[in-house]
Design an enzyme around this catalytic site. Structure first.
Site, short mmCIF file in Angstrom:
data_model
loop_
_atom_site.label_atom_id
_atom_site.label_comp_id
_atom_site.label_asym_id
_atom_site.label_seq_id
_atom_site.Cartn_x
_atom_site.Cartn_y
_atom_site.Cartn_z
N ARG A 43 0.14 14.95 12.64
CA ARG A 43 0.94 14.59 11.10
C ARG A 43 1.22 15.92 10.44
O ARG A 43 0.85 16.13 9.39
CB ARG A 43 -0.14 13.79 10.15
CG ARG A 43 -0.91 12.53 10.92
CD ARG A 43 0.14 11.40 11.18
NE ARG A 43 0.80 10.79 10.17
CZ ARG A 43 0.18 10.07 9.37
NH1 ARG A 43 -0.98 9.52 9.78
NH2 ARG A 43 0.68 9.36 8.33
N LYS B 203 0.89 -1.06 0.09
CA LYS B 203 0.16 -0.11 -0.07
C LYS B 203 0.92 1.23 0.21
O LYS B 203 0.59 2.17 -0.78
CB LYS B 203 -0.68 0.08 1.31
CG LYS B 203 -1.59 1.29 1.65
CD LYS B 203 -2.42 1.34 2.72
CE LYS B 203 -1.79 1.59 4.15
NZ LYS B 203 -1.24 3.07 4.32
N ASN B 204 1.95 1.23 0.88
CA ASN B 204 2.74 2.56 1.00
C ASN B 204 3.50 2.65 -0.08
O ASN B 204 4.24 3.75 -0.07
CB ASN B 204 3.26 2.53 2.56
CG ASN B 204 2.27 2.58 3.69
OD1 ASN B 204 1.14 2.90 3.35
ND2 ASN B 204 2.67 2.62 4.84
N ARG C 14 -8.57 -0.33 4.95
CA ARG C 14 -7.94 0.54 4.35
C ARG C 14 -6.59 -0.07 3.81
O ARG C 14 -5.82 0.44 2.98
CB ARG C 14 -7.72 1.80 5.30
CG ARG C 14 -8.91 2.42 5.49
CD ARG C 14 -8.32 3.83 6.22
NE ARG C 14 -7.37 4.45 5.67
CZ ARG C 14 -6.66 5.36 6.20
NH1 ARG C 14 -7.18 6.14 7.37
NH2 ARG C 14 -5.61 6.13 5.67
N ASP D 204 4.82 0.81 12.22
CA ASP D 204 3.53 0.11 11.74
C ASP D 204 3.31 -1.33 11.99
O ASP D 204 2.23 -1.93 11.84
CB ASP D 204 3.25 0.24 10.05
CG ASP D 204 3.32 1.66 9.49
OD1 ASP D 204 3.71 1.79 8.20
OD2 ASP D 204 3.06 2.50 10.15
N CYS E 88 -4.61 12.54 13.47
CA CYS E 88 -5.31 11.32 13.38
C CYS E 88 -5.10 10.53 14.54
O CYS E 88 -4.51 10.83 15.49
CB CYS E 88 -5.06 10.77 12.08
SG CYS E 88 -3.25 10.02 12.04
C1 EPZ Z 1 4.52 6.89 6.10
O1 EPZ Z 1 3.70 8.24 6.56
C2 EPZ Z 1 3.44 5.79 6.21
N1 EPZ Z 1 2.52 6.14 5.39
C3 EPZ Z 1 2.99 5.58 7.57
O2 EPZ Z 1 2.28 4.17 7.52
C4 EPZ Z 1 4.28 5.25 8.52
O3 EPZ Z 1 3.84 5.05 9.73
C5 EPZ Z 1 5.24 6.41 8.60
O4 EPZ Z 1 5.47 6.56 7.19
C6 EPZ Z 1 6.38 6.11 9.29
O5 EPZ Z 1 7.13 5.15 8.71
C7 EPZ Z 1 2.36 5.89 4.01
O6 EPZ Z 1 3.51 5.52 3.31
C8 EPZ Z 1 1.32 6.24 3.22
P1 EPZ Z 1 6.58 10.24 8.25
P2 EPZ Z 1 4.35 9.51 6.66
O7 EPZ Z 1 6.46 11.82 7.43
O8 EPZ Z 1 5.29 9.52 5.63
C9 EPZ Z 1 7.09 13.67 11.70
C10 EPZ Z 1 0.35 3.01 7.65
O9 EPZ Z 1 -0.16 2.52 8.83
N2 EPZ Z 1 6.93 14.52 10.61
O10 EPZ Z 1 7.57 9.49 8.09
O11 EPZ Z 1 3.36 10.50 6.90
C11 EPZ Z 1 5.91 12.75 11.91
O12 EPZ Z 1 5.10 13.63 12.72
C12 EPZ Z 1 0.83 4.36 8.01
O13 EPZ Z 1 0.42 2.63 6.67
C13 EPZ Z 1 7.35 15.85 11.05
O14 EPZ Z 1 7.60 16.14 12.21
O15 EPZ Z 1 5.11 9.53 8.03
C14 EPZ Z 1 6.24 11.54 12.65
O16 EPZ Z 1 6.56 11.50 13.95
C15 EPZ Z 1 0.63 5.10 9.16
N3 EPZ Z 1 7.40 17.01 10.02
C16 EPZ Z 1 7.81 11.29 11.66
O17 EPZ Z 1 7.94 12.45 11.40
C17 EPZ Z 1 7.20 16.54 8.73
O18 EPZ Z 1 7.00 17.60 7.85
C18 EPZ Z 1 7.54 10.36 10.70
O19 EPZ Z 1 6.44 10.54 9.67
C19 EPZ Z 1 6.75 15.01 8.39
C20 EPZ Z 1 6.58 14.21 9.33
#
Ligand code: EPZ
Length: 421
Positions: free
Chosen positions: A122, A22-23, A400, A308, A117
């Site tokens: 996020r 999915k990701n 999802r 995850d 969420c």
């Molecule tokens: C991706 O989300 C995945 N989703 C998530 O999977 C996964 O949990 C996450 O990466 C971490 O591995 C998809 O790929 C569609 P991040 P993403 O930006 O990219 C912080 C699932 O269950 N952050 O890597 O949105 C954020 O708050 C989903 O399949 C900032 O601080 O996650 C978090 O603490 C859930 N500033 C950390 O970084 C930013 O601008 C990692 O988030 C962006 C993120």
């Protein structure tokens, strides 16, 4: 809305084939905005999130359809609309990955700022820093981020945040940089296999990306990208979830189409718990004796233990012979599953970003509520081994990210039924 009714106690046996990631599929679908010509994606799972992004892309002028071989075909037909509206983005934060492609190809994007969420805040500040570094001008207007640029110019961009790098932030910047003038270097880039898959897709479309999979990715901008035929990688989180399902039921299951090389941290923890994991052709054989050892699990950016799979492992460790420690370093509030698992007799105590898991002999079935995708998967894991019946409400959360999970678990011997709530 549907619910799952699970009667626990059956040991899972047999073989399950892992679906496409999915990701990986979501950002690759968004990347088609950058291309001229048709893209054919193979192995894209049939999930609510894929349907949702398809709907968003259609509104952005991309024709999206599933052909008779179940491949997803995408082709840009109209570049007028550049708005990914709140009503659509709020249902799936991953929608933010249309921002980079829209900015690069259409020089403008208007994307609703994703709210919080169930797994926590996020933010997308790192995404926006990356867009600005490439020459984008960003503005927040009534909850929507407007990003525009006359032209994009390659830059050196640092993508590290307080919780490590950002997966979709790296994806957004990498996609935008493909059509920028000159060279872009992303420092502290996410190394997740899904980012590598996106880069491989973009290179198949004519991009000039190197270093993907390492913390430094270099992108040589090109004039245009064509479509291509591409197969997405297997879903490592689905693989880990089925590994937990085999382990928690003391089962013996073969996972076909499973990339063990994407799961080294997960296999390390499974083996420490006492679960047998053997490579078997293109997949893995998972079996477990009754006794589970307590361990420590700390989530980290890839190649560390994936956030995850934190909830699913907490369900498994609820039955270990002793106290385990689970620490969440990516989404410190990602513990909505704790209260629900405790309703099933687990003994979980949250101390900030850590949960102390006191192992119990048995979980007991109960009515519980699904809340986010992976927390819901953890409840299914617990239901598979709990004494008696577990009813999980709002299973649309599970739909999802897992394709027909109840049918595939039933085929392995589980007693799980989908019923209208
Ligand atoms: C991706 O989300 C995945 N989703 C998530 O999977 C996964 O949990 C996450 O990466 C971490 O591995 C998809 O790929 C569609 P991040 P993403 O930006 O990219 C912080 C699932 O269950 N952050 O890597 O949105 C954020 O708050 C989903 O399949 C900032 O601080 O996650 C978090 O603490 C859930 N500033 C950390 O970084 C930013 O601008 C990692 O988030 C962006 C993120």
């Amino acid at each position: 809305m549907d619910c799952f009714v699970i009667t626990g106690g059956n040991r899972l046996r047999g073989q399950v084939t892992i679906k496409g990631s999915k990701n990986a599929a979501l950002p690759i679908m968004a990347a088609s905005i950058l291309t001229e010509g048709e893209t054919v994606l193979k192995g894209v799972p049939e999930l609510a999130d894929v349907e949702h992004l398809s709907f968003i892309l259609e509104k952005l002028g991309v024709a999206v359809m599933r052909d008779e071989q179940r491949n997803i075909r995408l082709k840009v037909e109209d570049e007028m609309n550049c708005l990914a509206e709140y009503e659509l983005v709020r249902k799936m934060r991953a929608s933010v990955c249309v921002m980079g492609p829209l900015l690069a190809k259409r020089r403008y994007a208007r994307v609703s700022l994703p709210g919080g969420c169930n797994i926590g805040d996020r933010p997308i500040g790192l995404h926006l820093q990356g867009m600005e570094a490439l020459g984008g001008e960003t503005e927040l207007v009534s909850g929507d981020i407007h990003v525009k640029a006359k032209r994009l110019k390659g830059a050196e961009i640092f993508m590290g945040g307080p919780f490590g790098s950002t997966v979709l932030g790296t994806a957004n910047v990498m996609m935008a940089a493909c059509l920028a003038e000159g060279t872009t270097v992303i420092e502290s880039a996410a190394c997740e296999p899904e980012v590598v898959d996106l880069a491989d897709y973009l290179n198949a479309c004519g991009a000039g990306i190197t270093g993907h999979g390492t913390p430094r990715i270099t992108i040589e901008g090109v004039k245009s990208l064509h479509g291509c035929e591409y197969t997405v990688i297997p879903d490592r989180i689905e693989s880990g979830t089925f590994m937990v399902a085999a382990a928690i039921t003391n089962g013996d299951v073969k996972l076909a189409n499973c990339r063990l090389d994407h799961l080294l941290a997960v296999v390390d923890r499974l083996r420490a718990i006492g679960v047998n994991v053997e490579r078997d052709g293109d997949g893995a054989q998972i079996s477990s004796s009754r006794h589970l050892e307590p361990v420590s699990v700390t989530t980290q950016p890839y190649p560390g233990f994936p956030t995850d799979l934190q909830a699913q492992f907490m369900a498994l460790l609820s039955l270990a012979g002793g106290n385990s420690i689970v620490t969440e370093k990516i989404f410190p509030d990602r513990f909505v599953h704790v209260a629900e698992l405790n309703r099933m007799g687990a003994r979980l105590r949250k101390e900030g970003p850590t949960v102390i898991v006191e192992g119990v002999k048995q979980l007991v079935g109960a009515p519980v509520m699904a809340s986010d995708l992976r927390a819901s998967a953890a409840l299914v894991m617990a239901g598979l081994c709990a004494k008696g019946q577990t009813k999980i409400a709002r299973v649309y959360h599970i739909d999802r990210g897992y394709e027909h999970i109840e049918e595939r678990l039933t085929a392995l011997g589980a007693d799980i039924k989908r019923l209208p709530e």
